[in-house]
Motif scaffolding. Structure first.
Motif, PDB file in Angstrom:
ATOM      1  N   PRO A 173       0.838  -1.101  -0.079  1.00 34.89           N
ATOM      2  CA  PRO A 173       0.059  -0.026   0.062  1.00 34.89           C
ATOM      3  C   PRO A 173       0.947   1.192  -0.067  1.00 34.89           C
ATOM      4  O   PRO A 173       1.779   1.029   0.695  1.00 34.89           O
ATOM      5  CB  PRO A 173      -0.870  -0.073   1.355  1.00 34.89           C
ATOM      6  CG  PRO A 173       0.183  -0.929   2.238  1.00 34.89           C
ATOM      7  CD  PRO A 173       0.783  -1.926   1.258  1.00 34.89           C
ATOM      8  N   LEU A 174       0.221   2.080  -0.687  1.00 34.75           N
ATOM      9  CA  LEU A 174       1.109   3.426  -0.757  1.00 34.75           C
ATOM     10  C   LEU A 174       0.819   4.299   0.436  1.00 34.75           C
ATOM     11  O   LEU A 174      -0.187   4.069   1.494  1.00 34.75           O
ATOM     12  CB  LEU A 174       0.625   4.224  -2.073  1.00 34.75           C
ATOM     13  CG  LEU A 174       0.744   3.651  -3.334  1.00 34.75           C
ATOM     14  CD1 LEU A 174       0.106   4.574  -4.416  1.00 34.75           C
ATOM     15  CD2 LEU A 174       2.326   3.757  -3.462  1.00 34.75           C
ATOM     16  N   GLY A 175       1.968   5.137   0.894  1.00 31.75           N
ATOM     17  CA  GLY A 175       1.775   6.005   2.288  1.00 31.75           C
ATOM     18  C   GLY A 175       0.682   7.003   1.754  1.00 31.75           C
ATOM     19  O   GLY A 175       0.060   7.164   0.814  1.00 31.75           O
ATOM     20  N   TYR A 176       0.582   7.873   2.854  1.00 28.56           N
ATOM     21  CA  TYR A 176      -0.468   9.002   2.550  1.00 28.56           C
ATOM     22  C   TYR A 176       0.322  10.015   1.650  1.00 28.56           C
ATOM     23  O   TYR A 176       1.346  10.342   1.696  1.00 28.56           O
ATOM     24  CB  TYR A 176      -0.631   9.678   4.215  1.00 28.56           C
ATOM     25  CG  TYR A 176      -1.341   8.760   5.091  1.00 28.56           C
ATOM     26  CD1 TYR A 176      -2.610   8.175   4.682  1.00 28.56           C
ATOM     27  CD2 TYR A 176      -0.727   8.308   6.052  1.00 28.56           C
ATOM     28  CE1 TYR A 176      -3.050   7.331   5.670  1.00 28.56           C
ATOM     29  CE2 TYR A 176      -1.318   7.336   7.181  1.00 28.56           C
ATOM     30  CZ  TYR A 176      -2.400   6.751   6.856  1.00 28.56           C
ATOM     31  OH  TYR A 176      -3.164   6.048   7.705  1.00 28.56           O
ATOM     32  N   PRO A 177      -0.938  10.810   1.065  1.00 28.94           N
ATOM     33  CA  PRO A 177      -0.315  11.784   0.109  1.00 28.94           C
ATOM     34  C   PRO A 177       0.640  13.036   0.939  1.00 28.94           C
ATOM     35  O   PRO A 177       0.114  13.107   2.109  1.00 28.94           O
ATOM     36  CB  PRO A 177      -1.607  12.498  -0.678  1.00 28.94           C
ATOM     37  CG  PRO A 177      -2.521  11.570  -0.311  1.00 28.94           C
ATOM     38  CD  PRO A 177      -2.123  10.500   1.022  1.00 28.94           C
ATOM     39  N   ALA A 178       1.695  13.343   0.434  1.00 23.46           N
ATOM     40  CA  ALA A 178       2.545  14.534   1.048  1.00 23.46           C
ATOM     41  C   ALA A 178       1.503  15.799   1.105  1.00 23.46           C
ATOM     42  O   ALA A 178       1.009  16.283   0.108  1.00 23.46           O
ATOM     43  CB  ALA A 178       3.731  14.646   0.161  1.00 23.46           C
ATOM     44  N   ASP A 179       1.759  16.321   2.131  1.00 25.65           N
ATOM     45  CA  ASP A 179       0.909  17.495   2.547  1.00 25.65           C
ATOM     46  C   ASP A 179       2.015  18.644   2.497  1.00 25.65           C
ATOM     47  O   ASP A 179       2.806  18.644   3.709  1.00 25.65           O
ATOM     48  CB  ASP A 179      -0.012  17.413   3.771  1.00 25.65           C
ATOM     49  CG  ASP A 179      -0.699  18.636   4.087  1.00 25.65           C
ATOM     50  OD1 ASP A 179      -0.661  19.540   3.315  1.00 25.65           O
ATOM     51  OD2 ASP A 179      -1.214  18.723   5.063  1.00 25.65           O
ATOM     52  N   PRO A 180       2.339  19.551   1.590  1.00 28.44           N
ATOM     53  CA  PRO A 180       3.180  20.663   1.645  1.00 28.44           C
ATOM     54  C   PRO A 180       2.754  21.742   2.458  1.00 28.44           C
ATOM     55  O   PRO A 180       3.945  22.611   2.694  1.00 28.44           O
ATOM     56  CB  PRO A 180       3.178  21.192   0.200  1.00 28.44           C
ATOM     57  CG  PRO A 180       1.985  20.878  -0.310  1.00 28.44           C
ATOM     58  CD  PRO A 180       1.709  19.514   0.196  1.00 28.44           C
TER      59      PRO A 180
END
Length: 296
Positions: free
Chosen positions: A72-79
């Motif tokens: 599973p992919l990680g959580y989307p990056a939050d800039p």
């Protein structure tokens, strides 16, 4: 040949070492290593080839597993999450902490990233050629055993130090790790969905802003208090940084609580008693108290 006149005397023939034994025609099959008790097979190529074959089988098994069951992919990056603390996977924590030391970071980062790890792994590859002793009991091999125990202790110590430092940074910045926060939100959403009779996977309806065109928004929130700097242009905040959303905040705090929070600050929020007048704080708290979910 024996000497004497006795007919029953044993006759012994002694072979001549100068006469070579005739070999059978065809390819000569070397004897198996089991024919020599107490001897081991050669490391190269016999033993190494067997180990490589086992490694290839294991590698193919891992490839089949990763293809059939994708990770599973990680959580989307939050800039916008300025409080995010980057951390590597657990098996690289020791190297992550090692690179914080004075003489393997900064101007010496090449030594820390290439030099010392290269020496360590190179020594591991050359160990079979350097340690050629026949003794296999670890207490009879002091040098190799000492290096092994020192390496294990160093890796364990650096890993623990890195994890303790990470926990300390979370504590002083009052930050909740994103994965824990998302798990808590998912559990709360499931509980709210169960109470409202919605399917568990259905997202909760978004709470709109009340009186979004109110002059308080433009004069105080956007300009004087500059709430948008932390709470975002959409005023939805950043929960992973402990910054709450203005949407529905009136359901969580009363007007009196909001006046106190704006005046004296809370957690990472600074106080605004020196920046806003008492009347402006009251106007802002009144507008925030109206931000509630629509009545059903």
């Amino acid at each position: 040949m024996a000497h004497g006149h006795k007919s029953n005397e044993k006759v012994v023939f002694v072979g001549d070492s100068r006469v070579r034994k005739k070999s059978a025609p065809g390819p000569v099959t070397p004897p198996d290593y089991s024919a020599y008790p107490g001897k081991s097979e050669a490391f190269i190529p016999n033993f190494l080839l067997k180990e490589w074959m086992v490694g290839v089988v294991v590698l193919v098994g891992f490839l089949v597993l990763t293809i059939s069951e994708a990770a599973p992919l990680g959580y989307p990056a939050d800039p916008t999450n300025a409080s995010f603390i980057p951390m590597p996977d657990w098996y690289f924590l020791f190297l992550y902490q090692f690179l914080k030391l004075q003489y393997v970071s900064g101007s010496y980062v090449v030594l820390g990233t290439v030099g010392i790890p290269g020496i360590a792994f190179g020594s591991l590859l050359l160990a079979p050629f350097l340690d050629t002793g026949k003794e296999r009991r670890f207490y009879r091999r002091p040098v190799a055993s000492l290096l092994m125990f020192m390496s294990l202790i160093s890796c364990f110590y650096l890993t623990k130090q890195s994890w303790d430092h990470y926990q300390h940074e979370l504590k002083i910045t009052n930050t909740i790790p994103e994965q824990i926060l998302r798990e808590e939100k998912a559990r709360e959403a499931a509980e709210e969905a169960a109470k409202a009779g919605r399917p568990a996977g259905e997202p909760a309806p978004e709470i709109p802003l009340v009186d979004a065109k109110d002059p308080v928004v433009s004069s105080l929130i956007e300009q004087k208090a500059q709430c948008v700097m932390c709470h975002g242009a959409d005023l939805k905040g950043n929960e992973s940084s402990g910054i709450p959303s203005f949407h529905g905040i009136g359901d969580k705090f009363s007007k009196e609580d909001l006046v106190d929070i704006v005046t004296n600050g809370k957690n990472n929020m600074p106080p605004f008693k020196d920046k806003l007048t008492a009347d402006e704080i009251d106007q802002l708290a009144t507008w925030l108290a109206k931000q509630k979910a629509p009545a059903k």
